[in-house]
Design an enzyme around this catalytic site. Structure first.
Site, PDB file in Angstrom:
ATOM      1  NE  ARG A  86      -2.641 -19.599   2.410  1.00  0.00           N
ATOM      2  CZ  ARG A  86      -2.321 -18.325   2.560  1.00  0.00           C
ATOM      3  NH1 ARG A  86      -3.085 -17.529   3.303  1.00  0.00           N
ATOM      4  NH2 ARG A  86      -1.248 -17.832   1.980  1.00  0.00           N
ATOM      5  NE  ARG A  92      -3.963  -2.030   2.242  1.00  0.00           N
ATOM      6  CZ  ARG A  92      -4.029  -3.343   1.981  1.00  0.00           C
ATOM      7  NH1 ARG A  92      -2.922  -4.032   1.784  1.00  0.00           N
ATOM      8  NH2 ARG A  92      -5.206  -3.956   1.912  1.00  0.00           N
ATOM      9  CG  ASP A 110      -3.141 -13.634   5.421  1.00  0.00           C
ATOM     10  OD1 ASP A 110      -3.963 -14.203   4.677  1.00  0.00           O
ATOM     11  OD2 ASP A 110      -2.730 -12.474   5.212  1.00  0.00           O
ATOM     12  CE  LYS A 120      -7.231 -15.371   1.723  1.00  0.00           C
ATOM     13  NZ  LYS A 120      -7.220 -13.940   1.456  1.00  0.00           N
TER      14      LYS A 120
HETATM   15  C1  S3P Z   1      -4.501  -8.727   2.069  1.00  0.00           C
HETATM   16  C2  S3P Z   1      -5.775  -9.126   2.302  1.00  0.00           C
HETATM   17  C3  S3P Z   1      -6.165 -10.522   2.561  1.00  0.00           C
HETATM   18  C4  S3P Z   1      -4.950 -11.373   2.939  1.00  0.00           C
HETATM   19  C5  S3P Z   1      -3.768 -11.123   2.058  1.00  0.00           C
HETATM   20  C6  S3P Z   1      -3.361  -9.655   2.093  1.00  0.00           C
HETATM   21  C7  S3P Z   1      -4.243  -7.297   1.787  1.00  0.00           C
HETATM   22  O1  S3P Z   1      -6.758 -11.071   1.412  1.00  0.00           O
HETATM   23  O2  S3P Z   1      -5.285 -12.736   2.898  1.00  0.00           O
HETATM   24  O3  S3P Z   1      -2.654 -11.905   2.455  1.00  0.00           O
HETATM   25  O4  S3P Z   1      -3.075  -6.871   1.791  1.00  0.00           O
HETATM   26  O5  S3P Z   1      -5.217  -6.572   1.543  1.00  0.00           O
HETATM   27  P1  S3P Z   1      -8.277 -10.780   0.962  1.00  0.00           P
HETATM   28  O6  S3P Z   1      -8.419  -9.345   0.738  1.00  0.00           O
HETATM   29  O7  S3P Z   1      -8.436 -11.555  -0.303  1.00  0.00           O
HETATM   30  O8  S3P Z   1      -9.139 -11.289   2.033  1.00  0.00           O
END
Ligand code: S3P
Length: 435
Positions: A347, A14, A316, A343
């Site tokens: 998983r 981000r 996660d 994922k």
């Molecule tokens: C993340 C959001 C999650 C997470 C991923 C990172 C993020 O996924 O599982 O490892 O950085 O916004 P989802 O948005 O698909 O739930």
């Protein structure tokens, strides 16, 4: 032993994206330099942002942003490697940019669902063309500017979906409202507010609503320090709880403590491990992600149940919780976690297969699993499934099983945690050194 873990994967990506979209130079430190961060940085460079090599030691870099309307058409395809966050967030940023780009990824990412972001982005007016299979990468995003306002009910609690829509609203100067079934991680909302964008959020009868009003026409450059990744710290803390780092346990310093990410610490405590948290910054100080030090000591663990609204806050860490369940007394259950099947690997299937390969009793359900714990020795060969978190979860189990667990491809850990195996070795030797 006192350790640190690499920078947060979600925040690193981000920070890089928002710095690339800012008007001028931003100073970022503590960034992850693992595979996913590299992939997103490479794609942003191809879109015109000036991003130096990501340092391995978290030292500061200066990112030259191009402005909200400054992305340029890349000459080649953007390869996001294994990074779902990179792919989905960049699709959003591109959707409102007026720029056309094609995105792809590795075999795991090309198998993951993209319609969850392309549907809202299409509704905002971007054009999306799948070149091989519908709803899968590779995809061509034909960005438009400005975009249409959107009020999107997301069927899944996903920070990637929510962030993609917010970033489309940001580059496309469009009002964006997303309602998710319950709150997913809120890093994008916090960072946007820090940058002066009006983002409000609250619970409603339908779930959790996030609303971005009057997106600005420029984003100010900023300074941001990424804390350690609490999802990476989880592996270290799980090892400590299982006694793999000796009787004194482990302290992880400088780790992110955003409440939308920390439910794993609650679960560890519920299973009986002593968990101490020393917060070093306030939860709601603008511009700062809460961070602090976490200490976990070994204990006899007992089984627990996780499900409902807790799931997005430890999403996660679920493979790791299943692995802990294999060493806890009783049956550990995970439910309401069907998202785990979408994922880096499926998983639920991956954990079930690996645990069974070690002789652990597991029941698999669509939305979760039940693991019967035992204290008998575990040994056998497990697979990484090209998934960093599966690899590291079983890596922890291997360390506490006298290394009798072999993993087919340990290198996958570097996607989010470069140095993972070295740190595991150091921690496993800590009790010897203390003697
Ligand atoms: C993340 C959001 C999650 C997470 C991923 C990172 C993020 O996924 O599982 O490892 O950085 O916004 P989802 O948005 O698909 O739930």
């Amino acid at each position: 032993m006192i350790v640190r873990v690499p920078g947060d994967k979600s925040l690193t990506q981000r920070a890089l994206i928002l710095a690339a979209l800012a008007s001028g130079p931003s100073r970022l430190s503590g960034l992850l330099h693992g595979g996913d961060a590299e992939s997103t940085a490479r794609a942003l460079r191809a879109l015109g942002a000036d991003i130096p090599v990501l340092p391995g030691d978290g030292s500061e870099i200066v990112v030259g942003g191009v402005g909200l309307r400054g992305l340029r058409r890349p000459t080649g395809v953007l390869d996001l490697g294994n990074s779902g966050t990179g792919a989905r967030l960049l699709m959003g940023a591109l959707a409102g940019s007026g720029v056309t780009a094609t995105l792809t990824g590795d075999a795991s990412l090309r198998g993951r669902p993209m319609a969850r972001v392309t549907r809202p982005l299409t509704a905002m007016g971007a054009e999306i063309r799948f070149s091989e299979a519908d709803g899968r990468l590779p995809v061509e995003v034909v960005g438009r500017h400005p975009l249409e306002p959107i009020d999107w009910p997301s069927p899944v609690a996903s920070a990637q979906v929510k962030s993609s829509i917010l970033l489309a609203g940001l580059t496309g100067r469009a009002f964006a409202l997303v309602t998710e079934p319950c709150q997913s991680r809120d890093h994008t909302e916090r960072m946007l507010r820090f940058l002066g964008v009006s983002v409000i959020e609250h619970a409603t009868s339908d779930g959790w609503r996030v609303e971005m009003r009057d997106p600005p026409d420029r984003l100010r450059p900023f300074e941001f320090e990424v804390p350690g990744d609490v999802s990476s710290a989880a592996f270290v803390l799980a090892l400590a709880a299982l006694g793999g780092a000796g009787p004194a346990g482990v302290t992880v310093q400088g780790v992110g403590l955003n409440p939308s990410r920390t439910a794993f610490l609650d679960v560890l405590a519920r299973m009986g491990a002593p968990v101490e948290i020393e917060a070093r910054s306030a939860v709601d100080e603008p511009g700062i992600e809460p961070a602090g030090d976490v200490t976990v000591r070994p204990a006899e663990l007992s089984a627990t149940s996780v499900g409902g609204d807790e799931i997005p806050r430890l999403l996660d860490e679920l493979p790791l919780i299943a692995v802990l369940g294999a060493r806890a007394e009783g049956v550990t259950t995970i439910r309401d976690a069907g998202e785990l099947r979408a994922k880096e690997s499926d998983r639920i299937a991956a954990v079930t297969r690996n645990l069974r390969a070690l002789g652990v009793e597991v029941e698999e359900h669509h939305g979760g699993l039940a693991v019967r714990g035992s204290d008998r020795p575990l040994s056998g060969r497990v697979q990484s499934f090209d998934d960093h978190r599966i690899t590291m979860s079983f890596g922890v189990l291997g360390v506490v099983s006298s290394r009798a667990i072999e993993i087919d491809d340990p290198s996958v850990a570097s996607v989010s945690f470069p140095g993972f195996w070295r740190l595991m070795d150091d921690l496993a030797r800590a009790p010897e050194r203390a003697r």
